[in-house]
Scaffold this motif. Structure first.
Motif, mmCIF file in Angstrom:
data_model
loop_
_atom_site.group_PDB
_atom_site.id
_atom_site.type_symbol
_atom_site.label_atom_id
_atom_site.label_comp_id
_atom_site.label_asym_id
_atom_site.label_seq_id
_atom_site.Cartn_x
_atom_site.Cartn_y
_atom_site.Cartn_z
ATOM 1 N N LEU A 117 0.835 -1.203 0.000
ATOM 2 C CA LEU A 117 0.000 0.000 0.000
ATOM 3 C C LEU A 117 0.873 1.257 0.000
ATOM 4 O O LEU A 117 0.596 2.211 -0.745
ATOM 5 C CB LEU A 117 -0.937 -0.007 1.202
ATOM 6 C CG LEU A 117 -1.934 1.136 1.268
ATOM 7 C CD1 LEU A 117 -2.866 1.149 0.057
ATOM 8 C CD2 LEU A 117 -2.760 1.031 2.561
ATOM 9 N N HIS A 121 0.932 4.213 -3.042
ATOM 10 C CA HIS A 121 0.767 5.659 -2.885
ATOM 11 C C HIS A 121 2.066 6.420 -3.131
ATOM 12 O O HIS A 121 2.062 7.442 -3.815
ATOM 13 C CB HIS A 121 0.248 5.986 -1.487
ATOM 14 C CG HIS A 121 -1.175 5.579 -1.252
ATOM 15 N ND1 HIS A 121 -2.215 5.940 -2.070
ATOM 16 C CD2 HIS A 121 -1.736 4.834 -0.255
ATOM 17 C CE1 HIS A 121 -3.345 5.448 -1.605
ATOM 18 N NE2 HIS A 121 -3.079 4.773 -0.504
ATOM 19 N N GLY A 148 -4.666 0.821 7.683
ATOM 20 C CA GLY A 148 -5.278 2.131 7.482
ATOM 21 C C GLY A 148 -6.348 2.212 6.414
ATOM 22 O O GLY A 148 -6.782 3.314 6.076
ATOM 23 N N MET A 149 -6.788 1.081 5.898
ATOM 24 C CA MET A 149 -7.868 1.112 4.906
ATOM 25 C C MET A 149 -9.208 1.143 5.636
ATOM 26 O O MET A 149 -9.362 0.532 6.697
ATOM 27 C CB MET A 149 -7.768 -0.080 3.962
ATOM 28 C CG MET A 149 -6.473 -0.062 3.142
ATOM 29 S SD MET A 149 -6.405 -1.317 1.852
ATOM 30 C CE MET A 149 -7.321 -0.470 0.540
ATOM 31 N N TYR A 165 -12.991 -1.754 0.799
ATOM 32 C CA TYR A 165 -12.153 -0.872 1.604
ATOM 33 C C TYR A 165 -11.384 0.034 0.670
ATOM 34 O O TYR A 165 -11.160 -0.308 -0.490
ATOM 35 C CB TYR A 165 -11.150 -1.701 2.435
ATOM 36 C CG TYR A 165 -11.777 -2.450 3.570
ATOM 37 C CD1 TYR A 165 -11.620 -2.017 4.863
ATOM 38 C CD2 TYR A 165 -12.533 -3.600 3.339
ATOM 39 C CE1 TYR A 165 -12.194 -2.695 5.936
ATOM 40 C CE2 TYR A 165 -13.110 -4.294 4.389
ATOM 41 C CZ TYR A 165 -12.943 -3.848 5.683
ATOM 42 O OH TYR A 165 -13.520 -4.524 6.722
ATOM 43 N N SER A 167 -8.100 3.220 0.514
ATOM 44 C CA SER A 167 -7.091 4.121 1.066
ATOM 45 C C SER A 167 -6.921 5.231 0.055
ATOM 46 O O SER A 167 -6.701 4.966 -1.129
ATOM 47 C CB SER A 167 -5.761 3.373 1.265
ATOM 48 O OG SER A 167 -4.749 4.265 1.670
ATOM 49 N N ARG A 169 -4.875 8.850 -0.574
ATOM 50 C CA ARG A 169 -3.836 9.780 -0.151
ATOM 51 C C ARG A 169 -3.589 10.750 -1.294
ATOM 52 O O ARG A 169 -3.366 10.336 -2.418
ATOM 53 C CB ARG A 169 -2.531 9.067 0.180
ATOM 54 C CG ARG A 169 -2.623 8.160 1.371
ATOM 55 C CD ARG A 169 -1.280 7.600 1.738
ATOM 56 N NE ARG A 169 -1.438 6.450 2.621
ATOM 57 C CZ ARG A 169 -0.479 5.570 2.859
ATOM 58 N NH1 ARG A 169 0.719 5.725 2.318
ATOM 59 N NH2 ARG A 169 -0.685 4.568 3.663
#
Length: 174
Positions: A117, A121, A148-149, A165, A167, A169
């Motif tokens: 992940l 990002h 953090g998802m 889910y 994430s 950023r």
């Protein structure tokens, strides 16, 4: 195992390298075992299907600069895989992971998926990554939450509730 490439990563316990032809035997075993792969998108695979997916995964690394990593212990033992792939349902780039049942429960999936992940990002420049887990797959849901998802959606496929889910950023979110 191959020499480390620019896309390889090492953690305190793991060595992650883009999948290659040298991983085929391990991938056939993992993806053909219902204990490890029954809940994955598409389920358990036949050896020919695994070889076809491996060819696509290798192409994805060249095309996008991201894809699937084989995950090995520091001494080279194959533990599982993690990575990024374009979902066939058009939902976007998804984080995936699968590990042998014998190595679960000690944080290896969180360690590997978290690295993937961060790579998505930071290195690949993807602002949004999703993951899909069955509602009844608490272990995968715990991994996704631990890195953090957040759950953002749900849908039903084949009578089974799937949770989405994500994430997100931005460029300045680091």
């Amino acid at each position: 195992m191959t020499a480390l490439s620019a896309w390889s990563m090492v953690t305190g316990r793991l060595r992650m390298a883009p999948v290659g032809y040298w991983d085929l035997r391990d991938l056939v075993a993992l993806k053909g075992d219902p204990r490890a792969f029954a809940q994955m998108l598409g389920g358990v695979r036949a050896p020919v299907q695994v070889a076809e997916e491996l060819a696509q995964d290798i192409q994805d690394w060249g095309r996008f600069g991201y894809g699937m990593w084989s995950v090995r212990g520091l001494r080279g033992k194959f533990l599982g895989l993690t990575g990024l792939m374009h979902r066939p349902d058009g939902r976007g780039v998804a984080l995936r992971f699968a590990f042998w049942p014998e190595v679960r429960g000690v944080g290896l999936a969180s360690e590997a998926a978290g690295m993937a992940l961060n790579y998505a990002h930071g290195t690949a420049g993807l602002s949004k990554v999703i993951a899909v887990a069955r509602e009844d797959n608490f272990a995968s849901r715990m991994v996704l939450g631990s890195i953090g998802m957040a759950e953002v959606d749900r849908f039903s496929r084949d009578g089974i509730i799937r949770l989405v889910y994500q994430s997100v950023r931005g460029p300045s979110a680091g």
